[in-house]
Scaffold this motif. Structure first.
Motif, short mmCIF file in Angstrom:
data_model
loop_
_atom_site.label_atom_id
_atom_site.label_comp_id
_atom_site.label_asym_id
_atom_site.label_seq_id
_atom_site.Cartn_x
_atom_site.Cartn_y
_atom_site.Cartn_z
N LYS A 127 0.82 -1.22 0.00
CA LYS A 127 0.00 0.00 0.00
C LYS A 127 0.86 1.27 0.00
CE LYS A 127 -3.91 1.93 2.66
NZ LYS A 127 -4.82 1.62 3.78
N CYS A 177 -7.35 -0.09 -0.15
CA CYS A 177 -8.20 0.86 0.58
C CYS A 177 -8.00 2.32 0.16
CB CYS A 177 -8.01 0.69 2.08
SG CYS A 177 -9.36 1.51 2.97
N ASN A 178 -7.26 3.11 0.95
CA ASN A 178 -7.18 4.54 0.67
C ASN A 178 -6.65 4.81 -0.75
OD1 ASN A 178 -5.57 7.43 1.08
ND2 ASN A 178 -7.50 7.30 2.19
N ARG A 181 -9.03 6.09 -3.48
CA ARG A 181 -9.54 7.47 -3.55
C ARG A 181 -8.68 8.36 -4.45
NH1 ARG A 181 -13.39 7.43 0.45
NH2 ARG A 181 -12.96 6.01 2.17
N THR A 203 -13.05 0.63 5.82
CA THR A 203 -13.40 2.05 5.86
C THR A 203 -14.43 2.32 6.95
OG1 THR A 203 -12.92 2.35 3.50
CG2 THR A 203 -14.42 3.95 4.52
N1 CDT Z 1 -7.82 1.52 5.62
C1 CDT Z 1 -7.96 2.71 5.00
O1 CDT Z 1 -7.15 3.09 4.18
N2 CDT Z 1 -9.05 3.46 5.33
C2 CDT Z 1 -9.25 4.78 4.87
C3 CDT Z 1 -9.96 5.58 5.90
C4 CDT Z 1 -9.77 7.00 5.68
S1 CDT Z 1 -10.92 7.92 6.55
C5 CDT Z 1 -11.86 8.48 5.22
C6 CDT Z 1 -10.06 4.85 3.59
O2 CDT Z 1 -9.69 5.61 2.70
O3 CDT Z 1 -11.10 4.20 3.47
#
Ligand code: CDT
Length: 318
Positions: A127, A177-178, A181, A203
């Motif tokens: 990651k 995950c993140n 975005r 999340t």
């Molecule tokens: N695990 C992870 O990367 N979670 C993040 C939380 C961020 S808070 C919006 C995500 O982007 O989902």
């Protein structure tokens, strides 16, 4: 001949801190058997699938942190997943915390691997976009200490070829995950011709620094993966660790997105659940060869000019 990969989004419900790896693997094996019954070639498990999402706690002692990490993959606890890949003929993508000796020191990464139907690891990703914070912040209802417990991934975003059987070979990529975005994640993979991106996530519904986003958590989850899929002409499989885990509500909303940007499969609960879709990898061509024909329509020289101009926004004129 269309290249159909039948994929399963293997969502997991909450995992308690006291749950053993063996207990979790048993749940994952049940999903793999379900996947087999549904004709899946490949299942995708969430980020950090083998344990509870431990960055929500501040630990002072390294040994307490390291208890959540895997020193070998496969390990005695995870070997049954690799055996199941072979006996069921179902590959998998697995997220886990990786502890590895590299460059003469111990390093810790938030990692995903893809395993083929022979039970062989064909690709690894670490990651890159680590969210949260590095210091204990007691004002939060729960911590998000990924920046403390992990290093930034050092493998880039490699696309890779994988073969899930006769007429089932394609170009895959992983993100965690993140990463989902960030448009860079999809574009770097898109520039390598990726046809299916596998993404696991944890999340929380509540984002302590920006609670005004909480009500939009599902919308943002779908927005980024649908846009990433469409803008790069690729399938995207996004899979959650869902539900109320140790008092923290996590979104489910696992989805399978077509290169059109349309959602073609989705989980509807916040527990262990499999969503299945038949994904024709050749559908990607219709986008890659037209609207998003990068060779014909991208203008990287122009993008560079803008990025290199320091202070890109000119001062306001009276
Ligand atoms: N695990 C992870 O990367 N979670 C993040 C939380 C961020 S808070 C919006 C995500 O982007 O989902």
């Amino acid at each position: 001949m269309p290249r159909i990969i039948t994929v399963g989004a293997a969502q997991l419900g909450p995992i308690a801190r006291s749950d053993s790896r063996a207990q979790v693997v048993e749940r994952m094996l049940a999903l793999m058997r379900d996947a087999r019954s549904n004709g899946c070639d490949l299942v995708v498990f969430p980020e950090l699938a083998l344990t509870t999402f431990f960055p929500r706690w501040y630990f002072e002692h390294q040994q307490d942190i390291d208890a959540f990490f895997e020193r070998a993959m496969p390990s005695p606890d995870t070997q049954p997943l690799f055996d199941a890949a072979r006996t069921l003929g179902v590959g998998f993508c697995l997220g886990y915390a990786e502890l590895v000796e590299e460059g003469g020191r111990l390093r810790r990464f938030n990692t995903a691997i893809t395993v083929d139907k022979q039970g062989a690891i064909v690709a690894r990703y670490r990651k890159i976009h680590l969210p949260g914070h590095a210091e204990h912040e007691p004002w939060r209802r729960f911590q998000h200490l990924e920046k403390r417990y992990f290093e930034v991934g050092n493998l880039g975003f490699p696309a890779f070829r994988a073969n899930f059987g006769e007429g089932k070979a394609g170009i895959f990529g992983m993100a965690i995950c993140n990463d989902r975005r960030w448009s860079e994640t999809y574009r770097v993979l898109g520039l390598q011709g990726v046809e299916m991106i596998l993404i696991g996530y944890n999340t929380p519904v509540h984002n302590p620094p920006a609670p005004e986003h909480d009500a939009l958590s599902h919308f943002h989850n779908e927005l980024v993966m649908q846009a990433g899929a469409y803008q790069n002409g690729t399938w995207v499989v996004g899979v959650a660790k869902a539900g109320n885990e140790e008092g923290v509500e996590q979104i489910g909303n696992s989805i399978i997105v077509a290169p059109s940007g349309e959602i073609v499969g989705a989980c509807t609960t916040t527990g262990d659940e499999l969503a299945v879709a038949r994904c024709d990898l050749d559908l990607t061509a219709s986008y890659k060869n037209t609207t998003f024909n990068f060779a014909r329509h991208r203008e990287p020289a122009q993008y560079r000019m803008i990025v290199e101009r320091k202070g890109a926004v000119p001062p306001a004129q009276d």
